[in-house]
Each structure stands twice: as structure tokens, then as C-alpha cells.
Write an enzyme that holds these catalytic residues in place. Structure first.
Site: not given
Length: 277
Positions: A62-63, A121-122, A163
């Protein structure tokens, strides 16, 4: 606290192959044995901000609403600390690797330090380009002492808002209440790195769509307040406390509501770091 919904910086990826990291010998270096890093070079150094907000549809990610607030806050904060800030938006994994390789090849001899901020993100050990994952070690290895000689013995700070897994922290109620005669001219190639993670290993990292991520909000606030007064590890301890005590998630999904977060600092710094001199 304003009740705007919070998001997390995570994307689960299956069947990732582990990386084998081979050891490396130390290298010669004319490192002074003072207790604090020399920060009075002609330049403070580069601050690279990689701000990934929009991701390819094929990734299913997601954005990341609110990340532009983080990027703007970071630009202001590090410019005030006299860093040369370079902001890059929506980089693919290949572009991230290419950028980091190119920056590591620059001449940093007149620079006091290096800062890299990753907003994406991660997962544990991974940051996401807009089209897929990059091993964090692949990025940081470009700046090892044996590969980026002009930053040898200088602080290399990696700040990671992403994350590190899918665990949620529900919180718990609490009751308040080197010697001078060591003429060593070799240092480990992994020395002088610091990794400031937005969350503990395995956990989600929270981001507010209006105000930005809890961690970056807190980091910038504490740097603005204390960069001219305190050593960097002391500042980061205050960041930890601010995130831990002043933030709690709000979500219409009960699974993600009223959750907490604690940043995690991994330091291989060998001296104290003061942004003033």
C-alpha cells in the site's frame, strides 16, 4: 492525541534466501584515540533520504501516507545541523543499490560523518524498493571501512523507518515512580556504524497519515531540542522514551488499536558523537 488512523510499514515476503556474510580482516587507519568523533571537518557530511511512498501494483504494498511529512521534517532537521541533504523519492530496489554504491564512491575526506535515512515498508533485515525487497546489509556494506576509505573512523548513521515483522506490542501498565598506551592503528571494518531502527526486531512500526511516523516525529523533535546540548546516544534514549510513552495507535480495526512501539538502537560507534564542536 488526535484520532487519525495509524498505519504500519510491513510487507510479508516468503522464501527469502539467507545471505552468507564472510568475515574481513581489519585495515590500517590513522584513527585518533580521543573519546569523541572529530566533527569539525569543513563539511558535516551527506544526509541521504530515501522516501518510498508509492509501490508497484505487483508488490501488493500500500501507499505510505504520511511519509512525505517525515521527509520534510528530516530535511529541515538535518539542514539545520549543516548536512548536505539529498532527498530521493520512490526508488526501485535497483536504484537504491545504485545510489548507495555511487555515494560510497564519493570523496568524503572533508566530511565529518554520513547519514542515510530509509523510509519504506520493511521486514527484519529488509527495506523495500518500489518494486521489491533489498537486503539492508547490501546497502550498508558499501560503507564498511575497507570499502569506503574516506569514511573510515567516521560515524555512519543509518536511520530506518520500516517494519521489522508483524508482531504487535499491546503495552503494559506501569507504576511511575580505550587506554592511551594502546597504539592500535587497525579498526574492525564494521566499526563506527549506528543503526537507529524505528521498532524492535519482529515488530510493526507505526505511522500516522497526518503527522508522519512516531519515530521520525520524535527523532526530529529531540534533535532540534538537544543536538547542541547532548551526545547522540543520549538523544536517542530520549527518542525511545518519547515514542514509548507519548504514542499509542488508533485504528478502526480492533486488532491494531491501542498498540505501542519502542525504537531499537544498534550501535557500533567507538566514540561519543556530538553534532556541535
Amino acid at each position: 492525541m488526535e484520532n487519525t488512523e495509524n498505519s504500519v510499514d510491513s510487507k510479508s515476503i516468503k522464501n527469502l534466501e539467507p545471505k552468507i556474510i564472510h568475515g574481513s580482516e581489519s585495515m590500517d587507519s590513522g584513527i585518533s584515540l580521543d573519546n569523541s568523533y572529530k566533527m569539525d571537518y569543513p563539511e558535516m557530511g551527506l544526509c541521504i533520504i530515501i522516501n518510498n511512498k508509492n509501490f508497484h501494483k505487483s508488490t501488493g504494498m500500500t501507499s505510505r501516507s504520511g511519509t512525505d511529512v517525515d521527509a520534510a521534517n528530516l530535511r529541515e532537521t538535518f539542514r539545520n545541523l549543516k548536512y548536505e541533504v539529498r532527498n530521493k523519492n520512490d526508488l526501485t530496489r535497483e536504484e537504491i543499490v545504485e545510489l548507495m554504491r555511487d555515494v560510497s564512491k564519493e570523496d568524503h575526506s572533508k566530511r565529518s560523518s554520513f547519514v542515510c535515512v530509509l523510509l519504506s515498508h520493511g521486514e527484519e533485515g529488509i527495506i523495500f524498493g518500489t518494486n521489491g525487497p533489498v537486503d539492508l546489509k547490501k546497502i550498508t556494506n558499501f560503507f564498511r571501512g575497507d570499502r569506503c576509505r574516506s569514511l573510515t573512523g567516521k560515524p555512519k548513521l543509518f536511520i530506518i523507518q520500516a517494519c521489522r515483522g508483524t508482531e504487535l506490542d499491546c503495552g503494559i501498565e506501569t507504576d511511575s515512580g580505550v587506554d592511551d598506551d594502546m597504539a592500535c592503528h587497525k579498526i574492525p571494518v564494521e566499526a563506527d556504524f549506528l543503526y537507529a531502527y524505528s521498532t524492535a526486531p519482529g515488530y510493526y512500526s507505526w505511522r500516522n497519515s497526518k503527522d508522519g511516523s512516531w519515530f521520525i516525529q520524535s527523532l526530529c523533535a529531540m534533535l532540534k531540542q538537544y543536538a547542541d546540548k547532548l551526545e547522540f546516544m543520549h538523544i536517542l534514549t530520549r527518542v525511545n522514551r518519547k515514542v514509548a510513552t507519548e504514542f499509542e495507535s488508533f485504528s478502526f480495526d480492533a486488532t491494531f488499536h491501542a498498540k505501542k512501539q519502542i525504537p531499537c538502537i544498534v550501535s557500533m560507534l567507538t566514540k561519543e558523537l556530538y553534532f556541535y564542536h
